[in-house]
Write an enzyme that holds these catalytic residues in place. Sequence first.
Site, PDB file in Angstrom:
ATOM      1  N   ARG A  48       4.978  -7.254  11.113  1.00  0.00           N
ATOM      2  CA  ARG A  48       6.163  -6.421  10.891  1.00  0.00           C
ATOM      3  C   ARG A  48       7.349  -7.293  10.471  1.00  0.00           C
ATOM      4  O   ARG A  48       8.366  -6.797  10.003  1.00  0.00           O
ATOM      5  CB  ARG A  48       6.579  -5.658  12.166  1.00  0.00           C
TER       6      ARG A  48
ATOM      7  N   ASP B 284      -2.030   7.757   3.616  1.00  0.00           N
ATOM      8  CA  ASP B 284      -1.606   6.418   4.068  1.00  0.00           C
ATOM      9  C   ASP B 284      -2.261   6.124   5.420  1.00  0.00           C
ATOM     10  O   ASP B 284      -2.657   7.051   6.130  1.00  0.00           O
ATOM     11  CB  ASP B 284      -0.070   6.399   4.211  1.00  0.00           C
ATOM     12  N   GLU B 285      -2.375   4.867   5.774  1.00  0.00           N
ATOM     13  CA  GLU B 285      -2.916   4.459   7.091  1.00  0.00           C
ATOM     14  C   GLU B 285      -4.262   5.133   7.373  1.00  0.00           C
ATOM     15  O   GLU B 285      -4.520   5.616   8.478  1.00  0.00           O
ATOM     16  CB  GLU B 285      -1.919   4.803   8.216  1.00  0.00           C
TER      17      GLU B 285
ATOM     18  N   GLN C 275      -5.665  -3.169  10.804  1.00  0.00           N
ATOM     19  CA  GLN C 275      -4.568  -2.497  11.494  1.00  0.00           C
ATOM     20  C   GLN C 275      -5.006  -1.201  12.161  1.00  0.00           C
ATOM     21  O   GLN C 275      -4.184  -0.319  12.429  1.00  0.00           O
ATOM     22  CB  GLN C 275      -3.426  -2.212  10.513  1.00  0.00           C
TER      23      GLN C 275
ATOM     24  N   LYS D  80       0.836  -1.213   0.000  1.00  0.00           N
ATOM     25  CA  LYS D  80       0.000   0.000   0.000  1.00  0.00           C
ATOM     26  C   LYS D  80       0.867   1.258   0.000  1.00  0.00           C
ATOM     27  O   LYS D  80       0.662   2.166  -0.801  1.00  0.00           O
ATOM     28  CB  LYS D  80      -0.917   0.028   1.240  1.00  0.00           C
ATOM     29  N   THR D  81       1.837   1.280   0.910  1.00  0.00           N
ATOM     30  CA  THR D  81       2.694   2.454   0.991  1.00  0.00           C
ATOM     31  C   THR D  81       3.525   2.577  -0.288  1.00  0.00           C
ATOM     32  O   THR D  81       3.736   3.668  -0.815  1.00  0.00           O
ATOM     33  CB  THR D  81       3.598   2.360   2.237  1.00  0.00           C
TER      34      THR D  81
HETATM   35  P1  ATP Z   1       1.616  -2.122   5.978  1.00  0.00           P
HETATM   36  O1  ATP Z   1       0.182  -2.545   5.961  1.00  0.00           O
HETATM   37  O2  ATP Z   1       2.387  -2.867   6.993  1.00  0.00           O
HETATM   38  O3  ATP Z   1       1.767  -0.632   6.037  1.00  0.00           O
HETATM   39  P2  ATP Z   1       2.028  -1.977   3.164  1.00  0.00           P
HETATM   40  O4  ATP Z   1       0.818  -2.574   2.539  1.00  0.00           O
HETATM   41  O5  ATP Z   1       2.120  -0.514   3.192  1.00  0.00           O
HETATM   42  O6  ATP Z   1       2.224  -2.611   4.596  1.00  0.00           O
HETATM   43  P3  ATP Z   1       4.616  -1.855   1.934  1.00  0.00           P
HETATM   44  O7  ATP Z   1       5.357  -1.432   3.135  1.00  0.00           O
HETATM   45  O8  ATP Z   1       4.341  -0.863   0.878  1.00  0.00           O
HETATM   46  O9  ATP Z   1       3.265  -2.583   2.381  1.00  0.00           O
HETATM   47  O10 ATP Z   1       5.325  -3.081   1.265  1.00  0.00           O
HETATM   48  C1  ATP Z   1       5.802  -4.175   2.011  1.00  0.00           C
HETATM   49  C2  ATP Z   1       7.117  -4.677   1.439  1.00  0.00           C
HETATM   50  O11 ATP Z   1       6.888  -5.328   0.202  1.00  0.00           O
HETATM   51  C3  ATP Z   1       8.103  -3.571   1.175  1.00  0.00           C
HETATM   52  O12 ATP Z   1       9.393  -4.042   1.459  1.00  0.00           O
HETATM   53  C4  ATP Z   1       7.928  -3.323  -0.311  1.00  0.00           C
HETATM   54  O13 ATP Z   1       9.075  -2.760  -0.881  1.00  0.00           O
HETATM   55  C5  ATP Z   1       7.670  -4.723  -0.819  1.00  0.00           C
HETATM   56  N1  ATP Z   1       6.872  -4.766  -2.061  1.00  0.00           N
HETATM   57  C6  ATP Z   1       5.672  -4.199  -2.274  1.00  0.00           C
HETATM   58  N2  ATP Z   1       5.240  -4.460  -3.518  1.00  0.00           N
HETATM   59  C7  ATP Z   1       6.173  -5.211  -4.112  1.00  0.00           C
HETATM   60  C8  ATP Z   1       6.311  -5.824  -5.402  1.00  0.00           C
HETATM   61  N3  ATP Z   1       5.374  -5.698  -6.329  1.00  0.00           N
HETATM   62  N4  ATP Z   1       7.423  -6.546  -5.631  1.00  0.00           N
HETATM   63  C9  ATP Z   1       8.367  -6.686  -4.697  1.00  0.00           C
HETATM   64  N5  ATP Z   1       8.307  -6.145  -3.474  1.00  0.00           N
HETATM   65  C10 ATP Z   1       7.224  -5.414  -3.172  1.00  0.00           C
HETATM   66 MG    MG Z   2       2.243   0.839   4.803  1.00  0.00          MG
END
Ligand code: ATP
Ligand code: MG
Length: 774
Positions: free
Chosen positions: A624, A241-242, A277, A53-54
């Site tokens: 995490r 975000d969040e 979350q 997402k981020t």
């Molecule tokens: P959270 O809910 O914990 O905030 P999130 O959904 O924001 O998580 P991110 O932090 O954006 O998730 O991504 C999680 C990890 O996966 C990061 O290390 C990111 O770089 C990696 N990632 C995300 N998308 C891809 C992708 N398509 N290919 C490879 N790695 C990815």
């Molecule tokens: Mg995130």
Amino acid sequence: MSAVPPHRPQGPITSQFTPREPGYLAGLNAEQREAVMTTEGPLLVLAGAGTGKTRVLTTRIAHILASRKARGAEILAVTFTNKAAREMKHRIGGLVGASVEGMPWLGTFHSIGARLIRRHAELVGLRPDFTILDTDDQIRLIKQLLQAENIDEKRWPARQFASMMDGWKNRGQLPKDISSADAGFFANGKGQKLYADYQARLKTLNAADFGDLLLEGIRLLKENPTVLAEYHQRFRYMLVDEYQDSNTAQYMWLRLLAQSRDGKTSSNICVVGDDDQSIYGWRGAEVDNILRFEKDFPGAKIIKLERNYRSTSNILSAASHLIANNESRLGKTLQTDVGEEGEKLTVTSVWDSEEEARQIGEDIEQYQRQGDNLNDIAILVRASFQMREFEERFITLGLNYRVIGGPRFYERKEIRDALAYMRIVAQPNDDLAFERIVNNPKRGLGDATLQIVHDTARAAGIPMLAAIRELIETEELKPKQRSTFREFVRQIDDWADRLRTIPHHELAEQILDESGYTAMWQNDKSADAPGRLENLKELIRSMEEFENLAGFLEHIALVMDRDSGDAADAVSIMTLHSAKGLEFNTVFLPGWEEGLFPHQRALDESGLAGLEEERRLAYVGITRARKRCKISLAQNRRIHGLWQSAIPSRFLDELPTHVVEVTDTGSSYGGYTYGGRAATRFDARDPFESVYETPGWQRAQRQQQTRKGPGPLTIDGDLVARSSGPSAAYALGERVFHLKFGYGTVTAAEGNKLSIDFEKAGPKKVLDSFVKRG
Ligand code: ATP
Ligand code: MG
């Protein structure tokens, strides 16, 4: 693409935007790519932890900039922490290079809120250089208002009012929006007036409190249509975000900026979040904001991301099973893309929190030897008091650590205050300690009075406490202040006397009680007060490990002097709340015991909703971890100086057996062994079974016992040795040896107390555990 036509005109597509796929899209999956490319119209990305997402948000900004859809200044992006904002800026720079014109308005709700009202300060009755009040200033101001209204502060504490105002501000309510029912009970109906007076006073002081940073923004935008129109025009793209943790005021602020009054046109707003979350309900966050997005922004597109790129399948499976126990959730599927099962999660049961810290320290050293970076390791605690044990252990081991999202344990305000009390008792010359506590809690001593003390001390070249002793014998001060000081000096002398007769940690507790310091926090209704009280208890608990007060204070001085905070490679220690959005290869989750996690307060105050929020915290914690997730629990925890046998957290029963490995390094206690048999217990369980039918923790609860722990003991106020195992029975007339008093003869025995006629020290009553056969 969205079902609705684009609401804003698209920017010109320049020649720099080639049809060839830009590099920043590489590696994104189809859904992520869609979320990045769907730039026009409202968009909700609803997805589980670690699904990118981020990353989508960051890439989306890069895409908008690189394709020249908007300039930096036309983009507003909200992150949950300032640290996240810095990281995002850095990443955007990396994705689109330095050629980008201007950076987006990128930061937390509060920092962007402050920026907005600074630009139009005069419209909200401030000057652009207004100050942002901290809590202490805020409390001082409320106290003045209470005094002006003749309101008894003991009955109606300032802090209680501060937290009421915080609630109103989080809900976007100005004084005029408060019904007398909302504020009625405070100070017998004066709440609304106090709030209005407080807001007016802030304006005279050219100040805003934290809540105002959004509240005043809302007022600004509501009352000034031209300003609103300006921002409407400006922010063509908004990203949050969040979003699951936004509160009502944040929602109102955002919606004003994003949508015209008639709701017909809205900016291209994209929010990302995960209902599982949502962990700030206790602070006014409304998870409903995410659920109503579709309704508020008609035609909103929803994209779900289901591939997790962060964690191994074992970790993800544990988190998914756990969170499935929550009733109120949208429910999502999550599949790992990491491609490996990875290590099993470990659940380690240890004897007590000291052993927990020792064990984790050993594990970390081992990972370090295997080549792991400390930066890739985090310890996530439920309550900040848990940090102390780890900090101490790491200092002993020389292992670098940093505390994220708050001060280190001994640097916390309440700990520094309490230490100042101990210091002035141990060392009456300590002026810094004196100044810290002389009017803390408030004793009605004004600056002018303290200045007299200061001047007297300086003129005579004596410590401030000594100056007071002189001042109370003269007419320099008013009678009321003289008697206040007389009482203060009497207390300090009294404590110093008692230091000779009772154990220093007991005295510490008495000092904090008798000085009114504990009561100050007990009466404090702000959200962080209970945590501060826990920290104070932990401080007292930690004192028991030292022989005497001087030894303890010396240790503290050494600990405070060590600064590994800036080390390049360091283990991160933080609360679960601060860990949102972050990721680490190895995550330690200590303290999985009932009462601590789930935290008793959450259960008491919010019942099932509280339990579900705690479970979401557990979900945040586990997710995490990239590769390793190591949960631990102590079998015994000392609460109020008594050892309590802890009950394993019910969340442990909610982890699926096949991904968890259970070890028990502590001795079993109270007939309840966690290790070994625990595996069988897991086997027999359906991971989706209701927590309330969990036989494991109910059985443990029945067996809960309380006993005095194996802590150090004292004789005549001085600690002379640590207890070492069970006491032996001594016969009358038997010759014995005592660590402090030497040889003597037993003259009487009563329970564990012996009367001994010592050859050198004379007759004394001592504890048998300090005595050996002579
Ligand atoms: P959270 O809910 O914990 O905030 P999130 O959904 O924001 O998580 P991110 O932090 O954006 O998730 O991504 C999680 C990890 O996966 C990061 O290390 C990111 O770089 C990696 N990632 C995300 N998308 C891809 C992708 N398509 N290919 C490879 N790695 C990815
Ligand atoms: Mg995130």
